[in-house]
Design a protein around this motif. Sequence first.
Motif, PDB file in Angstrom:
ATOM      1  N   TYR A  30      84.809  61.459  10.088  1.00 46.70           N
ATOM      2  CA  TYR A  30      84.086  60.871  11.210  1.00 46.70           C
ATOM      3  C   TYR A  30      84.341  59.381  11.400  1.00 46.70           C
ATOM      4  CZ  TYR A  30      81.246  65.171  11.330  1.00 46.70           C
ATOM      5  OH  TYR A  30      80.816  66.464  11.411  1.00 46.70           O
ATOM      6  N   ALA A  31      84.795  58.683  10.361  1.00 42.70           N
ATOM      7  CA  ALA A  31      85.005  57.234  10.494  1.00 42.70           C
ATOM      8  C   ALA A  31      85.923  56.891  11.669  1.00 42.70           C
ATOM      9  CB  ALA A  31      85.537  56.652   9.190  1.00 42.70           C
ATOM     10  N   PRO A  32      87.061  57.598  11.859  1.00 47.24           N
ATOM     11  CA  PRO A  32      87.909  57.269  13.017  1.00 47.24           C
ATOM     12  C   PRO A  32      87.202  57.489  14.354  1.00 47.24           C
ATOM     13  CG  PRO A  32      89.135  58.550  11.411  1.00 47.24           C
ATOM     14  CD  PRO A  32      87.703  58.610  10.993  1.00 47.24           C
ATOM     15  N   LEU A  33      86.341  58.502  14.430  1.00 42.66           N
ATOM     16  CA  LEU A  33      85.607  58.749  15.676  1.00 42.66           C
ATOM     17  C   LEU A  33      84.615  57.625  15.944  1.00 42.66           C
ATOM     18  CD1 LEU A  33      84.855  62.568  15.250  1.00 42.66           C
ATOM     19  CD2 LEU A  33      86.699  61.503  16.550  1.00 42.66           C
ATOM     20  N   LEU A  34      83.937  57.173  14.902  1.00 43.54           N
ATOM     21  CA  LEU A  34      82.975  56.083  15.057  1.00 43.54           C
ATOM     22  C   LEU A  34      83.687  54.782  15.409  1.00 43.54           C
ATOM     23  CD1 LEU A  34      80.747  56.972  11.990  1.00 43.54           C
ATOM     24  CD2 LEU A  34      80.111  57.244  14.389  1.00 43.54           C
ATOM     25  N   GLU A  35      84.832  54.556  14.806  1.00 39.82           N
ATOM     26  CA  GLU A  35      85.600  53.347  15.127  1.00 39.82           C
ATOM     27  C   GLU A  35      86.106  53.394  16.565  1.00 39.82           C
ATOM     28  OE1 GLU A  35      88.483  53.296  12.032  1.00 39.82           O
ATOM     29  OE2 GLU A  35      87.036  52.689  10.498  1.00 39.82           O
ATOM     30  N   GLU A  36      86.502  54.569  17.008  1.00 40.69           N
ATOM     31  CA  GLU A  36      86.928  54.734  18.401  1.00 40.69           C
ATOM     32  C   GLU A  36      85.775  54.432  19.348  1.00 40.69           C
ATOM     33  OE1 GLU A  36      89.411  58.246  20.306  1.00 40.69           O
ATOM     34  OE2 GLU A  36      87.302  58.817  20.077  1.00 40.69           O
ATOM     35  N   ALA A  37      84.577  54.925  18.993  1.00 40.10           N
ATOM     36  CA  ALA A  37      83.401  54.670  19.828  1.00 40.10           C
ATOM     37  C   ALA A  37      83.054  53.187  19.849  1.00 40.10           C
ATOM     38  CB  ALA A  37      82.218  55.487  19.312  1.00 40.10           C
ATOM     39  N   ARG A  38      83.158  52.532  18.698  1.00 41.44           N
ATOM     40  CA  ARG A  38      82.863  51.098  18.652  1.00 41.44           C
ATOM     41  C   ARG A  38      83.898  50.307  19.473  1.00 41.44           C
ATOM     42  NH1 ARG A  38      78.533  48.613  15.536  1.00 41.44           N
ATOM     43  NH2 ARG A  38      79.923  47.540  14.099  1.00 41.44           N
ATOM     44  N   ALA A  39      85.140  50.785  19.503  1.00 41.80           N
ATOM     45  CA  ALA A  39      86.152  50.134  20.330  1.00 41.80           C
ATOM     46  C   ALA A  39      85.770  50.222  21.806  1.00 41.80           C
ATOM     47  CB  ALA A  39      87.517  50.778  20.084  1.00 41.80           C
ATOM     48  N   THR A  40      85.219  51.359  22.210  1.00 46.78           N
ATOM     49  CA  THR A  40      84.750  51.509  23.594  1.00 46.78           C
ATOM     50  C   THR A  40      83.627  50.531  23.886  1.00 46.78           C
ATOM     51  OG1 THR A  40      85.376  53.850  23.637  1.00 46.78           O
ATOM     52  CG2 THR A  40      83.743  53.124  25.243  1.00 46.78           C
ATOM     53  N   LEU A  41      82.716  50.346  22.937  1.00 48.73           N
ATOM     54  CA  LEU A  41      81.615  49.405  23.127  1.00 48.73           C
ATOM     55  C   LEU A  41      82.130  47.968  23.184  1.00 48.73           C
ATOM     56  CD1 LEU A  41      78.942  50.978  20.749  1.00 48.73           C
ATOM     57  CD2 LEU A  41      78.958  51.016  23.250  1.00 48.73           C
ATOM     58  N   ARG A  42      83.165  47.666  22.397  1.00 44.39           N
ATOM     59  CA  ARG A  42      83.752  46.328  22.453  1.00 44.39           C
ATOM     60  C   ARG A  42      84.445  46.077  23.795  1.00 44.39           C
ATOM     61  NH1 ARG A  42      84.835  47.337  16.985  1.00 44.39           N
ATOM     62  NH2 ARG A  42      86.843  48.284  17.479  1.00 44.39           N
ATOM     63  N   ALA A  43      85.026  47.128  24.347  1.00 49.83           N
ATOM     64  CA  ALA A  43      85.771  46.984  25.601  1.00 49.83           C
ATOM     65  C   ALA A  43      84.877  47.034  26.836  1.00 49.83           C
ATOM     66  CB  ALA A  43      86.828  48.087  25.694  1.00 49.83           C
ATOM     67  N   LEU A  44      83.592  47.278  26.656  1.00 47.88           N
ATOM     68  CA  LEU A  44      82.681  47.359  27.805  1.00 47.88           C
ATOM     69  C   LEU A  44      82.688  46.037  28.563  1.00 47.88           C
ATOM     70  CD1 LEU A  44      80.455  49.183  29.121  1.00 47.88           C
ATOM     71  CD2 LEU A  44      78.810  47.898  27.737  1.00 47.88           C
ATOM     72  N   PRO A  45      82.885  46.058  29.869  1.00 51.28           N
ATOM     73  CA  PRO A  45      82.931  44.813  30.648  1.00 51.28           C
ATOM     74  C   PRO A  45      81.538  44.202  30.830  1.00 51.28           C
ATOM     75  CG  PRO A  45      83.165  46.703  32.103  1.00 51.28           C
ATOM     76  CD  PRO A  45      83.170  47.248  30.700  1.00 51.28           C
ATOM     77  N   VAL A  46      81.035  43.605  29.767  1.00 49.51           N
ATOM     78  CA  VAL A  46      79.710  42.990  29.783  1.00 49.51           C
ATOM     79  C   VAL A  46      79.774  41.664  30.530  1.00 49.51           C
ATOM     80  CG1 VAL A  46      77.926  41.976  28.295  1.00 49.51           C
ATOM     81  CG2 VAL A  46      79.048  44.106  27.633  1.00 49.51           C
ATOM     82  N   PRO A  47      78.814  41.371  31.393  1.00 54.91           N
ATOM     83  CA  PRO A  47      78.815  40.080  32.094  1.00 54.91           C
ATOM     84  C   PRO A  47      78.857  38.921  31.103  1.00 54.91           C
ATOM     85  CG  PRO A  47      77.176  41.560  33.037  1.00 54.91           C
ATOM     86  CD  PRO A  47      77.692  42.237  31.808  1.00 54.91           C
ATOM     87  N   SER A  48      79.574  37.878  31.454  1.00 60.47           N
ATOM     88  CA  SER A  48      79.724  36.740  30.552  1.00 60.47           C
ATOM     89  C   SER A  48      78.381  36.124  30.181  1.00 60.47           C
ATOM     90  CB  SER A  48      80.629  35.687  31.187  1.00 60.47           C
ATOM     91  OG  SER A  48      80.085  35.243  32.431  1.00 60.47           O
ATOM     92  N   ALA A  49      77.398  36.223  31.077  1.00 58.68           N
ATOM     93  CA  ALA A  49      76.087  35.618  30.822  1.00 58.68           C
ATOM     94  C   ALA A  49      75.377  36.243  29.632  1.00 58.68           C
ATOM     95  CB  ALA A  49      75.210  35.736  32.071  1.00 58.68           C
ATOM     96  N   VAL A  50      75.705  37.488  29.330  1.00 58.42           N
ATOM     97  CA  VAL A  50      75.009  38.182  28.247  1.00 58.42           C
ATOM     98  C   VAL A  50      75.946  38.525  27.095  1.00 58.42           C
ATOM     99  CG1 VAL A  50      75.330  40.590  28.995  1.00 58.42           C
ATOM    100  CG2 VAL A  50      73.193  39.921  27.907  1.00 58.42           C
ATOM    101  N   ARG A  51      77.216  38.115  27.193  1.00 60.62           N
ATOM    102  CA  ARG A  51      78.209  38.503  26.186  1.00 60.62           C
ATOM    103  C   ARG A  51      77.813  38.030  24.783  1.00 60.62           C
ATOM    104  NH1 ARG A  51      81.870  42.061  24.644  1.00 60.62           N
ATOM    105  NH2 ARG A  51      82.512  42.232  26.822  1.00 60.62           N
ATOM    106  N   GLU A  52      77.318  36.827  24.606  1.00 55.49           N
ATOM    107  CA  GLU A  52      76.930  36.315  23.284  1.00 55.49           C
ATOM    108  C   GLU A  52      75.857  37.205  22.650  1.00 55.49           C
ATOM    109  OE1 GLU A  52      74.565  32.464  21.344  1.00 55.49           O
ATOM    110  OE2 GLU A  52      75.188  32.447  23.455  1.00 55.49           O
ATOM    111  N   TYR A  53      74.914  37.652  23.449  1.00 61.89           N
ATOM    112  CA  TYR A  53      73.782  38.413  22.937  1.00 61.89           C
ATOM    113  C   TYR A  53      74.188  39.858  22.658  1.00 61.89           C
ATOM    114  CZ  TYR A  53      72.061  34.208  25.045  1.00 61.89           C
ATOM    115  OH  TYR A  53      71.903  32.891  25.394  1.00 61.89           O
ATOM    116  N   TYR A  54      75.056  40.385  23.506  1.00 59.79           N
ATOM    117  CA  TYR A  54      75.591  41.729  23.289  1.00 59.79           C
ATOM    118  C   TYR A  54      76.442  41.759  22.025  1.00 59.79           C
ATOM    119  CZ  TYR A  54      78.326  45.982  24.238  1.00 59.79           C
ATOM    120  OH  TYR A  54      78.947  47.204  24.139  1.00 59.79           O
ATOM    121  N   THR A  55      77.234  40.714  21.819  1.00 59.39           N
ATOM    122  CA  THR A  55      78.078  40.650  20.626  1.00 59.39           C
ATOM    123  C   THR A  55      77.225  40.661  19.368  1.00 59.39           C
ATOM    124  OG1 THR A  55      79.815  39.464  21.810  1.00 59.39           O
ATOM    125  CG2 THR A  55      79.823  39.286  19.415  1.00 59.39           C
ATOM    126  N   TYR A  56      76.185  39.844  19.361  1.00 63.13           N
ATOM    127  CA  TYR A  56      75.324  39.782  18.174  1.00 63.13           C
ATOM    128  C   TYR A  56      74.514  41.073  18.001  1.00 63.13           C
ATOM    129  CZ  TYR A  56      72.174  37.995  14.612  1.00 63.13           C
ATOM    130  OH  TYR A  56      71.494  37.818  13.433  1.00 63.13           O
TER     131      TYR A  56
END
Length: 367
Positions: A30-56
């Motif tokens: 399952y680790a590769p599946l979870l890493e793939e999912a986390r990559a999708t979350l990293r690639a989410l086009p989050v507005p710059s105004a909230v990017r710092e908070y989303y990252t944390y």
Amino acid sequence: MIAAVPHPGAQPVLFPGKFQGIFSRVRARYAPLLEEARATLRALPVPSAVREYYTYGVLEHAQPSFMLLPLMYLIMAEHAGGITPRHRRYLPWYMLAMELVAVLDDTVDHTPFRSGRMTYPRRFGESSAASFSGFLMSTLFRKTAETEPVLLPLVADLFEQLCALQTWENHSRYPETSPEVLSRWLQYHYDAVAPAIAQAFNGALTLHGLEPIPHEVCTRFGDLMQDVDDIVNFLEQREEEGENDDLKMGIVTQMLLATVRADGSAQEALEALWRPYRALPLVSQEAFSVGLAHCHQRTRGEYQRMAELLLRQGLPVALRKVLADAEACVEATPESLRPCMRDMVQAFVNRLHLFGLPSLVPAPRLD
């Protein structure tokens, strides 16, 4: 199983080390599946105004929040017919849902640290946590509608129930100490967990086109998870890791209810412990934390008295309930899914073996 494509440079997903059994056995798959999912979350086009908070709040911790639930989703999917592209496609948004649960939970519980890391509300404040939760929730519903709209009812049920009961809990700490009041409080405490279990199991089954699992399975599993967490909270002294102590926070557990029912002196002792805490201000986490530390100092003797009573009177009862719920959960599960359900509940029961607790209760009859 379809092989996942690792994300270049991705931080390896950290699995919860204290839960073994099936959760350990699926790690390599399952680790590769979870890493793939986390990559999708990293690639989410989050507005710059909230990017710092989303990252944390979402990306920077190696162990995803409430990670056992996404693992349970994948385990159920695998045993019900295999992890399909639909399960993989929705996994990032299920993991995002658990990150949202963590922000909500940490805010209501005034939790300073989670897994050794400062929580979102402690880092950015409760006002930020409220608006950030709204951002995560709108993102979650939008992505669910885009990827698997059939799961929208499960997501809505989860957050409708959770947010309602967390609102109630925030204003209901340190309740009256009669067994009747404590019993009603504990039932609400349990009720907040079952929808998350339903999302894990029934989400996986729905994407296979299968019928949902019986409701009793979700309620029994929810009680089991909550009781194990409460027992661990009591025995591990989580305050040393920056987390909160349930008894000092005015949270009712099965151990506490059983103690008050079994010992005539316990209600009076609990009232003496909680009386100073009832005046704590709820206006901000900072003000609450200052008052909380003051109450801890004033009630050391009262706390020690209640802790001794819980260890002697309440803990054995809570352990027996854990085993009873584990067996009932397996029995209520459709026969084809019982092997994986047995493995999952056994992993929670075995979590308590670290304390040498099986000698206090009959041995589990799950294998």
